[in-house]
Scaffold this active site. Structure first.
Site, PDB file in Angstrom:
ATOM      1  N   LYS A 260      10.274   9.471   4.818  1.00  0.00           N
ATOM      2  CA  LYS A 260       9.700   8.128   4.518  1.00  0.00           C
ATOM      3  C   LYS A 260      10.971   7.112   5.072  1.00  0.00           C
ATOM      4  CE  LYS A 260       9.316   4.933   0.803  1.00  0.00           C
ATOM      5  NZ  LYS A 260       9.400   4.782  -0.821  1.00  0.00           N
ATOM      6  N   ASP A 265      12.331  -2.409   1.165  1.00  0.00           N
ATOM      7  CA  ASP A 265      10.937  -2.496   0.393  1.00  0.00           C
ATOM      8  C   ASP A 265      10.976  -3.682  -1.017  1.00  0.00           C
ATOM      9  OD1 ASP A 265       8.564  -1.965  -0.929  1.00  0.00           O
ATOM     10  OD2 ASP A 265       9.560  -0.364  -2.222  1.00  0.00           O
ATOM     11  N   LYS A 272       8.511  -6.671  -6.353  1.00  0.00           N
ATOM     12  CA  LYS A 272       9.448  -6.151  -7.285  1.00  0.00           C
ATOM     13  C   LYS A 272      10.112  -7.375  -7.856  1.00  0.00           C
ATOM     14  CE  LYS A 272      10.419  -2.010  -4.630  1.00  0.00           C
ATOM     15  NZ  LYS A 272      10.088  -0.906  -5.569  1.00  0.00           N
ATOM     16  N   ASP A 283      15.358   2.614   0.474  1.00  0.00           N
ATOM     17  CA  ASP A 283      14.279   3.305   0.239  1.00  0.00           C
ATOM     18  C   ASP A 283      13.840   3.892   1.608  1.00  0.00           C
ATOM     19  OD1 ASP A 283      12.010   3.911  -1.329  1.00  0.00           O
ATOM     20  OD2 ASP A 283      10.881   2.047  -0.577  1.00  0.00           O
ATOM     21  N   ARG A 346       4.018   6.366   0.189  1.00  0.00           N
ATOM     22  CA  ARG A 346       2.909   7.455   0.205  1.00  0.00           C
ATOM     23  C   ARG A 346       2.070   7.109   1.365  1.00  0.00           C
ATOM     24  NH1 ARG A 346       1.591   6.902  -5.784  1.00  0.00           N
ATOM     25  NH2 ARG A 346       3.655   6.173  -5.732  1.00  0.00           N
TER      26      ARG A 346
END
Length: 495
Positions: A260, A265, A272, A283, A346
């Site tokens: 990933k 992010d 966030k 990330d 994901r």
């Protein structure tokens, strides 16, 4: 920093003697004591040094060693020692270099750590010192100069270890892979955006790695809509980098390593909170582990076929950003209801996993990702989570993890977690609720693994970064996963 293997007793610089608790004796200490006309042992007895873990004792310039500083370091009880301490001994020794010493010598005669002695221990200790010596000072351009002297030479001192230099060449290549992974994670997100990251991957071509970069148009043609959906709110174009190392038998199915690579992010529309968001530059730690591992494997000329694939995106809020409630068709043809745009990793991995299987038909797939905060709640920062339905693969990864000290803990993933990601309007949804968040995330990835394919998911959210100095890593990016993957390939993928 130059690494030396020698049997010559040092007379200058920092001289480090590691000792186990309750066994403050041995050839190394005896040699230093003899050179100091008994001053070292007298000081040990006077100070009641016991060798407890973390205990140190410093003797500057004892008689006979006037130009040296002797440091004794405690290793704790021998029966409590983990296999990884063999590497940690070198890191512990390097960490003592606080006295402006340009040279450090580690005495290992008579020392046995987790079954490693002599040249084997020397190689492990040298790796530990090299890893601990890492610094990321690229952007400290106006920091006031100090009188600190950098360590120029690190010597492992012991009998019969001169030939360890040849064996260390492979470990030096692994250390370079770790350093690359740490560099990538440490870079600021305005520098390491997807396009630049792809260029960094291309640099592996100099080692014989075949690198292919896919842009957004090419990925759209492949149907990689999940990955592209994550990056559509960013002005930076998304990329996929595919790195092939062909060191094994021609035509043999490769091991696929998938990472990933979310270079920053924000959470997207599911934004966030501001506090701590700066940490989201790492990330992409899973992809860094894959890129670093590919460098390590190529650097040591691994006799295995391995392909590394990383999805590189930036998750930003924008008028064009993906929304909660969107339904997206993946490369596999399955549809996904997006309920939370902060569960983006994901989605990136899903399409890359599909591409890896359709293109390379790998015998084994291992994916790595800083995927969930839930894994930190479960395992803190000492273990990464291992999710797999294949016992043999899990056991091989756990063994590699234990040997390298990049520890794993096997977590559950089963039918109950599949139920958690069922959607009323699509084939699945991208979040399964607060309970068992790491397991439901792994179950989501499992939906993109073809029947019969050996697969494991490593959630490294808690291990990619450290806020304190460790034995073989200064605080910051750890490069976690590089040595684990290299060890796994050595023991399962090489002829």
């Amino acid at each position: 920093m130059e690494i030396r293997f020698t049997d010559e007793m040092p007379k200058t610089g920092l001289v480090v003697v590691p000792l186990f608790q309750g066994a403050v004796e041995g050839p190394a200490l005896e040699a230093v004591d003899a050179a100091s006309n008994g001053a070292v042992m007298r000081a040990v007895k006077a100070a009641k040094f016991r060798g407890k873990s973390g205990e140190t004792m410093t003797l500057p310039g004892p008689v006979g060693l006037d130009d040296a500083v002797i440091v004794l370091i405690g290793l704790g009880k021998a029966e409590d020692v983990e296999a990884s301490l063999a590497t940690g001994v070198g890191g512990k020794a390097f960490a003592q270099a606080k006295n402006n010493m340009a040279s450090v010598s580690l005495l290992i005669d008579g020392l046995s750590v987790a079954g490693e002695t002599g040249a084997t221990l020397a190689v492990s200790a040298a790796l530990g010192a090299t890893l601990r010596a890492y610094e990321f000072g690229k952007y400290k351009k106006k920091t006031a100069a100090t009188d600190r002297v950098a360590v120029e030479q690190f010597s492992i001192v012991g009998k019969g270890i001169a030939h360890a230099a040849e064996a260390y060449e492979a470990e030096a290549a692994v250390a370079e892979g770790v350093a690359l992974a740490r560099d990538l994670v440490s870079e600021p997100p305005n520098v390491l955006h997807p396009e630049h990251y792809a260029d960094r991957c291309r640099e592996l071509e100099s080692l014989g790695v075949n690198v292919t970069i896919f842009d957004e148009a090419q990925m759209a043609d492949l149907g990689m809509n999940l990955l592209l959906g994550v990056g559509q709110g960013s002005v930076r174009g998304s990329r996929m980098a595919v790195m092939e190392w062909k060191g094994g038998a021609e035509g043999e199915a490769p091991i696929a390593l998938v990472g990933k690579g979310v270079t920053f992010d924000t959470g997207g529309i599911s934004l966030k909170p501001p506090a701590g968001m700066e940490e989201m530059k790492f990330d992409m730690g899973g992809s860094a582990a894959v890129v670093g591992a590919m460098k390590a494997l190529a650097g040591r000329k691994a006799k295995a076929n391995v392909v590394g694939l990383v999805g590189l995106v930036e998750n930003m809020p924008d008028g064009n950003a993906q929304r909660p409630a969107d339904i997206v068709t993946s490369m596999s043809g399955q549809t996904v209801e997006i309920l939370n745009t902060d569960a983006e990793g994901r989605l990136v991995l899903a399409d890359v996993l599909t591409y890896a299987q359709k293109t390379y038909h790998p015998k084994t797939i291992i994916d790595l990702a800083t995927l969930t905060g839930a894994i930190i709640i479960a395992l803190a920062h000492d273990f990464a989570g291992l999710f797999s339905k294949t016992d043999s693969l899990s056991e091989a990864l756990l063994a590699a993890a234990h040997k390298t000290g990049e520890e794993l803990w096997r977590m559950p993933v089963g039918k109950m977690h599949d139920e958690m990601i069922k959607s009323d309007v699509a084939d699945m949804k991208n979040v399964g609720g607060r309970e068992a968040g790491s397991s439901s995330a792994a179950a989501f990835l499992g939906k993109f693994i073809e029947n019969g394919v050996e697969w494991a998911h490593l959630d490294i959210a808690g291990t990619a970064w450290t806020k304190k100095d460790l034995d073989i890593c200064p605080k910051g990016a750890t490069g976690y996963g590089v040595r684990l993957l290299d060890r796994f390939v050595r023991e399962t993928g090489e002829a």
